[in-house]
Design an enzyme around this catalytic site. Structure first.
Site, PDB file in Angstrom:
ATOM      1  N   LYS A   1      60.451  82.809  35.102  1.00 13.02           N
ATOM      2  CA  LYS A   1      60.933  82.123  35.715  1.00 13.02           C
ATOM      3  C   LYS A   1      60.768  81.816  37.330  1.00 13.02           C
ATOM      4  CE  LYS A   1      64.663  78.222  35.802  1.00 13.02           C
ATOM      5  NZ  LYS A   1      65.324  77.271  35.385  1.00 13.02           N
TER       6      LYS A   1
ATOM      7  N   GLU B   1      76.956  69.797  24.374  1.00 13.29           N
ATOM      8  CA  GLU B   1      77.753  68.797  25.001  1.00 13.29           C
ATOM      9  C   GLU B   1      78.855  68.737  24.023  1.00 13.29           C
ATOM     10  OE1 GLU B   1      74.012  68.486  27.095  1.00 13.29           O
ATOM     11  OE2 GLU B   1      74.727  68.164  25.104  1.00 13.29           O
TER      12      GLU B   1
ATOM     13  N   ARG C   1      75.855  62.334  25.099  1.00 20.06           N
ATOM     14  CA  ARG C   1      75.239  62.976  23.699  1.00 20.06           C
ATOM     15  C   ARG C   1      76.569  63.853  23.377  1.00 20.06           C
ATOM     16  NH1 ARG C   1      70.484  67.025  25.387  1.00 20.06           N
ATOM     17  NH2 ARG C   1      69.995  66.837  23.643  1.00 20.06           N
TER      18      ARG C   1
END
Length: 621
Positions: free
Chosen positions: A285, A369, A397
């Protein structure tokens, strides 16, 4: 047509679409990648935006558009913030500087923006399901279109991704999953799968051993077939092949995700291979920008001028997230039963200090979640006091778990709901427009809407001490700069009268209170900081209805089913609607695009001027 400077970017200037890209020679892709990297840095230094993820996905984006016939072949990205290079290559390079600006490009894939954006992605862990749906649809259509899911930045830690892998493998679906393994989401990845992936040998080491061994063994009669039968066991020592192959996928990798030539070769080989395939690539990244490589969390999203010197900046006020971070550390000192839980939002929810001070009581459950809420419920069953720090849109969610696992059992779980209301530049996928509506209808739930930082701090305490599920919702960014006091006059279900006026009453829910006070100054209106959505202060509502001609409710939540609807329901149930006119101000029944938050509010009538005009029309004298 892209308006790229040909002198500065000679290759990129030739590429306004994937069709142009596919006209280039393979050896042109590496220098093109360097041009795009420089272009991305310079552009985001002007506009700001998601940075480290897009740098990490640069080469795989090039390779995919080079090999696949996009947009006929479907690329589905997961998560959406790694797609800036995708936008550059798909006829939007000259507009990248407008990203996340009003009427500019979205920060995420958006179907209405481009035919190359095949699926809208604001959250995560959705790509494999969507790609599978497209693959099966294309099979029925017999159009030979390919379907590719690119899943990275921790999205594979979401349970929905595994549900889709299981389904796709069982169906023997003709699709490709590219696992962009960079060991990161926004925060560091967590979980057993991530731990396993990070222990892998480099792709070059493993594949060199594998391919060299094949060449040698093919020369020895019988030895090659024996080795082939042992290959799966051997791969288990190096790679997660056993996991994915057990799910029915043909596994290839891991390979260097920044070697564009190797990526093109692998994709060309896999393109015509039938059935479910998974290409595992290892990326970094922030690749190519040293500061982002060293600190990808800090450079996940950058502000304008990040690459140049910004002079004259002043310290900003603490955000509501900062207030929560302060509160949870303060409360943890007082109560060793406090547990902090987040679904991969340590930095966003400001749990950094808490995670360091109380590592045994801090749990990052990854992008999961549903699991976060039920995990909290299990903790509560054993006498602990879990605090779930979660964004409003991410709480959506976990709705079934909120109802079944927490509310029905009336467990002590506090939801610290961040990013409630509009979020401006991130748009509809991240706007917390519905939490009051979908939480208000659930029994056994205390719901609070602080109007400033001090109320937020003390409501978190009240919610924590409440015996049952409780929710405090607060917006993104800073408030008015209210000082945190040692105590606050805050009683369960009771509002606060801020100004006593005549004829007009404004019942405010949340941080739009300054707007309510501005209107009141113009029309001598009563202003009530309601504080609680559930339970409502029914005594005050009744008194207001009997002594005023007009009630205005004000909230930064969907007007349908929100706090104002709760006021309407009470008035109707108690035969009070005949004595008073009511107008509800809230978010509209449609999705708003990204933009400046104040402008977005004003565009739907949530402004001092519009409320004042409404009052003038309805009240005479």
């Amino acid at each position: 047509m892209s308006k790229i400077d040909r002198a500065e970017y000679p290759l990129l200037a030739k590429v306004s679409s994937p069709l142009d890209l596919r006209k280039l020679k393979l050896q042109d892709l590496e220098p093109l990648a360097e041009e795009i990297r420089t272009f991305l840095i310079e552009t985001l230094d002007v506009s700001g935006g998601h940075f480290a993820s897009s740098l990490g996905a640069l080469e795989i984006t090039l390779a995919l558009h080079y090999v696949y016939n996009t947009p006929k072949d479907r690329l589905i990205w997961d998560v959406g913030h790694q797609t800036y290079v995708h936008k550059i290559l798909t006829e939007r390079a000259d507009r990248l500087v407008t990203i996340k600006k009003p009427e500019g490009l979205s920060g995420f894939p958006k179907r209405s923006e481009s035919e190359y954006d095949t699926f809208g992605v604001g959250h995560s862990s959705t790509s494999i399901s969507a790609a599978l749906g497209m693959a099966e649809a294309n099979k029925l259509l017999k159009n030979n279109a390919k379907s590719v899911a690119i899943i990275g930045d921790g999205a594979l830690t979401g349970g929905m991704a595994f549900e889709a892998l299981n389904h796709a493998g069982g169906m023997h679906a003709d699709m490709l999953v590219v696992l962009n393994d960079n060991e990161m989401s926004i925060s560091e990845n967590v979980g057993a799968l991530t731990t396993h992936l990070t222990k892998l040998l480099s792709g070059s080491t493993y594949n060199t051993i594998r391919e060299t061994g094949k060449k040698i063994l093919k020369k020895l009669p019988g030895a090659f077939e024996v080795a082939k039968r042992l290959e799966t066991q051997a791969k288990g020592m190096f790679v997660p092949a056993n996991l994915f192959e057990a799910l029915g996928f043909y596994y290839v990798g891991p390979i260097d995700g920044h070697d564009v030539g190797a990526l093109v070769e692998a994709l060309q080989t896999l393109k015509d291979h039938k059935g479910p395939k998974l290409l595992h690539i290892l990326t970094k990244k922030g690749k190519g920008y040293q500061k982002a490589e060293e600190d990808p969390i800090k450079f996940h999203h950058v502000n304008p001028k990040f690459n140049s010197t910004l002079k004259g900046s002043s310290a900003s006020k603490p955000s509501y997230s900062n207030i929560f971070g302060r509160w949870i550390c303060d409360m943890a000192k007082k109560d060793e039963k406090l547990i902090g839980i987040t679904p991969a939002m340590r930095e966003g929810s400001d749990l950094i200090a808490f995670s360091k001070a109380y590592p045994d009581r801090y749990f990052d459950v990854a992008i999961a979640e549903q699991h976060a809420v039920t995990f909290a419920a299990g903790m509560a069953c054993e006498g602990f006091k879990p605090v779930v720090a979660i964004y409003s849109t991410f709480l959506q969610r976990a709705y079934d778990q909120v109802v079944h696992d927490v509310s029905i059992q009336n467990l002590d779980v506090l939801y610290a709901v961040d990013r409630a209301g509009l979020v401006g530049a991130d748009g509809a996928t991240h706007a917390g427009s519905f939490d009051l509506s979908f939480m208000r209808c659930i029994p056994n739930t205390l719901i609070m809407t602080p109007s400033d930082e001090n109320e937020s701090y003390h409501m978190l305490t009240l919610g924590y001490q409440y015996n049952g599920p409780a929710m405090v919702r607060y917006p993104r960014g800073a408030g008015i700069g209210a000082e945190i006091t040692e105590t606050l006059d805050l009683a369960l279900g009771k509002s606060k009268m801020l100004h006593k006026g005549k004829k007009v009453a404004i019942l405010n829910f949340g941080t739009l209170l300054p707007m309510a006070l501005e209107v009141a100054a113009k029309v001598n209106a009563t202003v009530v900081d309601m504080r609680f959505v559930k339970p409502l202060d029914e005594d005050v509502i009744k008194e207001i209805a009997q002594t005023h001609e007009l009630i205005i409710t004000l909230e930064e939540n969907s007007v349908m089913g929100g706090a104002g609807s709760g006021v309407n329901e009470y008035l109707i149930a108690n035969d009070l609607m005949s004595t008073v006119t009511v107008r509800n101000f809230g978010l509209p029944d449609y999705y708003q695009d990204h933009g400046n938050k104040d402008d977005m509010l004003a565009s739907v009538g949530i402004s001092t001027e519009h409320i004042f005009e409404t009052v003038q029309k309805l009240i005479k004298g």
